[in-house]
Design a protein around this motif. Structure first.
Motif, PDB file in Angstrom:
ATOM      1  N   PRO A 276     -21.649  20.225  32.844  1.00  0.00           N
ATOM      2  CA  PRO A 276     -22.080  21.323  33.723  1.00  0.00           C
ATOM      3  C   PRO A 276     -21.111  21.566  34.876  1.00  0.00           C
ATOM      4  O   PRO A 276     -20.841  22.721  35.230  1.00  0.00           O
ATOM      5  N   ARG A 277     -20.564  20.504  35.441  1.00  0.00           N
ATOM      6  CA  ARG A 277     -19.635  20.687  36.551  1.00  0.00           C
ATOM      7  C   ARG A 277     -18.341  21.333  36.074  1.00  0.00           C
ATOM      8  O   ARG A 277     -17.751  22.167  36.774  1.00  0.00           O
ATOM      9  N   VAL A 278     -17.875  20.938  34.893  1.00  0.00           N
ATOM     10  CA  VAL A 278     -16.668  21.549  34.333  1.00  0.00           C
ATOM     11  C   VAL A 278     -16.859  23.055  34.156  1.00  0.00           C
ATOM     12  O   VAL A 278     -15.996  23.862  34.530  1.00  0.00           O
ATOM     13  N   VAL A 279     -18.009  23.446  33.606  1.00  0.00           N
ATOM     14  CA  VAL A 279     -18.279  24.869  33.398  1.00  0.00           C
ATOM     15  C   VAL A 279     -18.355  25.607  34.728  1.00  0.00           C
ATOM     16  O   VAL A 279     -17.797  26.707  34.880  1.00  0.00           O
ATOM     17  N   ALA A 280     -19.027  25.020  35.702  1.00  0.00           N
ATOM     18  CA  ALA A 280     -19.169  25.672  37.012  1.00  0.00           C
ATOM     19  C   ALA A 280     -17.808  25.913  37.664  1.00  0.00           C
ATOM     20  O   ALA A 280     -17.523  27.006  38.170  1.00  0.00           O
ATOM     21  N   LEU A 281     -16.947  24.891  37.658  1.00  0.00           N
ATOM     22  CA  LEU A 281     -15.633  25.033  38.297  1.00  0.00           C
ATOM     23  C   LEU A 281     -14.718  25.958  37.492  1.00  0.00           C
ATOM     24  O   LEU A 281     -13.954  26.748  38.064  1.00  0.00           O
ATOM     25  N   ALA A 282     -14.791  25.870  36.168  1.00  0.00           N
ATOM     26  CA  ALA A 282     -13.917  26.701  35.335  1.00  0.00           C
ATOM     27  C   ALA A 282     -14.294  28.176  35.430  1.00  0.00           C
ATOM     28  O   ALA A 282     -13.406  29.047  35.453  1.00  0.00           O
ATOM     29  N   THR A 283     -15.586  28.491  35.483  1.00  0.00           N
ATOM     30  CA  THR A 283     -15.976  29.899  35.639  1.00  0.00           C
ATOM     31  C   THR A 283     -15.544  30.430  37.000  1.00  0.00           C
ATOM     32  O   THR A 283     -15.138  31.597  37.114  1.00  0.00           O
ATOM     33  N   ALA A 284     -15.613  29.583  38.033  1.00  0.00           N
ATOM     34  CA  ALA A 284     -15.128  30.003  39.358  1.00  0.00           C
ATOM     35  C   ALA A 284     -13.632  30.290  39.323  1.00  0.00           C
ATOM     36  O   ALA A 284     -13.155  31.281  39.895  1.00  0.00           O
ATOM     37  N   GLY A 285     -12.890  29.436  38.619  1.00  0.00           N
ATOM     38  CA  GLY A 285     -11.444  29.665  38.491  1.00  0.00           C
ATOM     39  C   GLY A 285     -11.139  30.926  37.707  1.00  0.00           C
ATOM     40  O   GLY A 285     -10.227  31.692  38.072  1.00  0.00           O
TER      41      GLY A 285
END
Length: 397
Positions: A276-285
């Protein structure tokens, strides 16, 4: 174990290449197709939209069917339909006939999206499934990197119609792989008997699962951004920037490298930081990179290096999002993996087709409408991520 996973990744990746090849191989030919058939840009883009709509709708059939009869029979059927559609496209006398042929091709090609996902869920879950999905994407990466170049070569030597003959050949090879190299991964005792009530309850269960729907559309709008790029890039790169078909193919491949390179990091980052954290940060990027690119283009700095470089960075973030959300969406639904895969794929493809149709009227041959649509998709992904994954991301820290 590693050898078995590598073999599975190679076979499933080669099968999964058929769908992307049906798009990537003919992208350089789109301006020539429009000129040869007397079609406008919007009409030519409809050949992609029709493919995606059929591709999405047909997944609703292949998933439940594969849960009932196993994974191989639907592959045989779908690939045969794909071959028929490719032949219709090769012989199409008008743009309307080509659009119809592409629709048939999409009906068949959908099988190589649904069934490989279900096979992955048959074999693995969690980070192991993400690792297999990412490895498959590495195999698939040959399509956006080499298919447009191959398409340019075919156009130079023969013509755009021969591109569809090449797609027939790729589907025949996939049929042979299915028959002789792919084992059946769904044992008879695990197959679900067809029951309309069970199917409806399964669909209701999935559609009412906030996490499943959220993850599906996070990945779906990410994929929609790439679909917009597919529909517009050949006209922008060859028209606005003056690239040859070969030059377009190289620029397109560079944009795709960012996606597929980063996808190989998804499993490792998921193990370390939590999916979940990977998805959250990657979508922000992804949203940040695409919005910066849009701003530069809007104020007059939309040169070819800016557009290509900005999309490269955005796609690098997107490469972490797609495989991770695909696996997360299926993790809690192993008993209906085929249905979950097909419903998720349908929703994603329809989102992509709708985005192409919605942005088509604004396309003027420049980079601005294309980049604006991609940035809009970026905003949608990060917004959904914040709404759906906030609690999971906080728990994984």
């Amino acid at each position: 174990m590693a050898t078995g996973m590598a073999r599975s990744a190679l076979i499933l990746g080669l099968l999964s290449c058929v769908g992307p090849f049906a798009i990537d191989l003919y992208l350089p030919a789109m301006p020539d197709i429009g000129a040869a058939l007397g079609a406008s840009v919007a009409e030519t883009q409809m050949t992609i939209t029709a493919y995606f709509i059929a591709f999405g709708l047909a997944q609703l059939v292949y998933g439940p069917w594969s849960d009932r009869v196993g994974r191989k029979l639907p592959l045989y059927f779908g690939l045969t339909i794909f071959i028929a559609g490719a032949l219709l496209c090769a012989l199409a006398p008008t743009i309307g006939a080509l659009i119809a042929g592409r629709f048939v091709q999409g009906l068949g090609g959908a099988v190589v999206m649904v069934v490989p996902r279900a096979i992955i869920r048959d074999l693995h879950t969690g980070n192991a499934a993400t690792r297999l999905m990412a490895t498959i994407m590495l195999v698939i990466s040959v399509s956006p990197m080499l298919a447009p170049l191959a398409g340019s070569g075919i156009i130079a030597v023969a013509g755009w119609r021969e591109i569809f003959a090449a797609l027939c050949g790729a589907a025949v090879v996939s049929l042979a792989l299915t028959a002789f190299a792919l084992p059946e991964t769904l044992p008879r005792e695990d197959r679900a008997a067809f029951d309309l009530g069970v199917l409806i309850r399964g669909a209701v269960r999935l559609l009412s699962d906030r996490m499943f729907i959220g993850l599906t559309f996070i990945g779906g709008f990410g994929m929609a951004s790439f679909f917009v790029f597919l529909a517009s890039a050949s006209f922008v790169y060859t028209g606005a920037f003056g690239l040859s078909p070969t030059g377009f193919s190289l620029a397109f491949a560079f944009n795709a490298i960012g996606f597929f390179t980063s996808s190989q990091l998804a499993a490792g980052l998921g193990e370390r930081f939590g999916a979940p954290r990977v998805v959250a940060l990657a979508t922000a990027g992804f949203a940040t990179m695409t919005l910066i690119t849009l701003a530069l283009v809007a104020v007059g700095f939309g040169s070819l290096p800016v557009v290509v470089g900005g999309l490269f960075l955005g796609n690098a973030c997107l490469g972490l999002v797609i495989p991770t959300t695909m696996v997360m969406a299926l993790d809690e639904h192993g008993d209906i993996a085929g249905l979950a895969s097909s419903l998720g794929g349908t929703l994603q493809m329809l989102a992509g087709g709708a985005m192409i149709a919605a942005t088509g009227p604004f396309f003027d041959g420049t980079a601005l409408p294309m980049v604006a649509a991609i940035a809009f998709c970026g905003v949608l992904t990060v917004t959904l991520s914040a709404l759906v994954l906030r609690r999971s991301a906080r728990q994984s820290v």
